[in-house]
Design a protein around this motif. Structure first.
Motif, PDB file in Angstrom:
ATOM      1  N   VAL A  28      62.947  33.463  51.372  1.00  0.00           N
ATOM      2  CA  VAL A  28      62.533  33.473  52.766  1.00  0.00           C
ATOM      3  C   VAL A  28      61.025  33.679  52.734  1.00  0.00           C
ATOM      4  N   LEU A  29      60.277  32.696  53.212  1.00  0.00           N
ATOM      5  CA  LEU A  29      58.823  32.696  53.071  1.00  0.00           C
ATOM      6  C   LEU A  29      58.119  32.742  54.415  1.00  0.00           C
ATOM      7  N   ASN A  30      57.344  33.797  54.604  1.00  0.00           N
ATOM      8  CA  ASN A  30      56.412  33.861  55.722  1.00  0.00           C
ATOM      9  C   ASN A  30      55.025  33.833  55.089  1.00  0.00           C
ATOM     10  N   ALA A  31      54.430  32.673  55.039  1.00  0.00           N
ATOM     11  CA  ALA A  31      53.147  32.496  54.366  1.00  0.00           C
ATOM     12  C   ALA A  31      51.963  32.882  55.241  1.00  0.00           C
ATOM     13  N   GLY A  32      52.240  33.358  56.457  1.00  0.00           N
ATOM     14  CA  GLY A  32      51.146  33.752  57.347  1.00  0.00           C
ATOM     15  C   GLY A  32      50.191  32.589  57.550  1.00  0.00           C
ATOM     16  N   GLY A  33      48.906  32.889  57.557  1.00  0.00           N
ATOM     17  CA  GLY A  33      47.880  31.880  57.777  1.00  0.00           C
ATOM     18  C   GLY A  33      47.848  30.783  56.721  1.00  0.00           C
ATOM     19  N   TYR A  34      48.376  31.064  55.526  1.00  0.00           N
ATOM     20  CA  TYR A  34      48.412  30.029  54.490  1.00  0.00           C
ATOM     21  C   TYR A  34      49.345  28.875  54.859  1.00  0.00           C
ATOM     22  N   THR A  35      50.238  29.107  55.799  1.00  0.00           N
ATOM     23  CA  THR A  35      51.132  28.052  56.276  1.00  0.00           C
ATOM     24  C   THR A  35      50.357  26.812  56.678  1.00  0.00           C
ATOM     25  N   HIS A  36      49.214  27.040  57.279  1.00  0.00           N
ATOM     26  CA  HIS A  36      48.436  25.961  57.896  1.00  0.00           C
ATOM     27  C   HIS A  36      47.309  25.444  57.010  1.00  0.00           C
ATOM     28  N   THR A  37      47.089  26.094  55.862  1.00  0.00           N
ATOM     29  CA  THR A  37      45.909  25.757  55.068  1.00  0.00           C
ATOM     30  C   THR A  37      46.165  25.510  53.588  1.00  0.00           C
TER      31      THR A  37
END
Length: 148
Positions: A69-78
């Motif tokens: 289960v991955l919550n990559a935070g701001g890295y999601t978008h970059t």
């Protein structure tokens, strides 16, 4: 079933960071509740503010665990590197977000990771994690009087 919850940058500040968006509860206070809800699953979690540490963890468990289960935070978008890592591993990944990304700023509405994930859950606060774990549990073969 071994499941890893992997949290990216700034998620160590949950409960204190922008509570109007992310809520007033820390992940650390929520995790025991998640474990209690899924006592037959082996849940572990890892958080880092560093992209390389997240990559290393994906590589470490990406061929041995049943799910991530991955919550990559701001890295999601970059992060093309995180997207490439999710694409490269065998373990299925469910992307989660506390806030509803569709209702956020334009740049937050694009996930580089999502296309490589089994699915994405957003907008339900910490319950997003519970929904993701439940999805993995639902994927287990049903055992009725015999072993598979």
């Amino acid at each position: 079933m071994d499941l890893l919850i992997l949290n990216g940058p700034n998620l160590n500040l949950l409960g204190r960071r922008e509570p109007g968006i992310y809520g007033t509860r820390s992940f650390e206070s929520f995790f025991p509740e998640l474990e209690a809800a899924f006592p037959e699953q082996k849940l572990t979690h890892f958080q880092s503010n560093h992209e390389g540490a997240l990559l290393d963890k994906l590589h470490e468990v990406g061929f041995s665990h049943h799910g991530i289960v991955l919550n990559a935070g701001g890295y999601t978008h970059t992060s093309v590197a995180l997207a490439d890592a999710v694409a490269a591993i065998a373990t299925p990944v469910v992307e989660v977000h506390l806030s509803n990304l569709a209702a956020r700023e334009d740049f937050r509405q694009k996930s580089l990771l999502g296309r490589h994930c089994a699915g994405s859950i957003s907008g339900f606060g910490l319950e997003s994690y519970r929904l993701a774990v439940q999805w993995f549990v639902n994927q287990q073969p049903k055992r009725v009087g015999f072993r598979v």
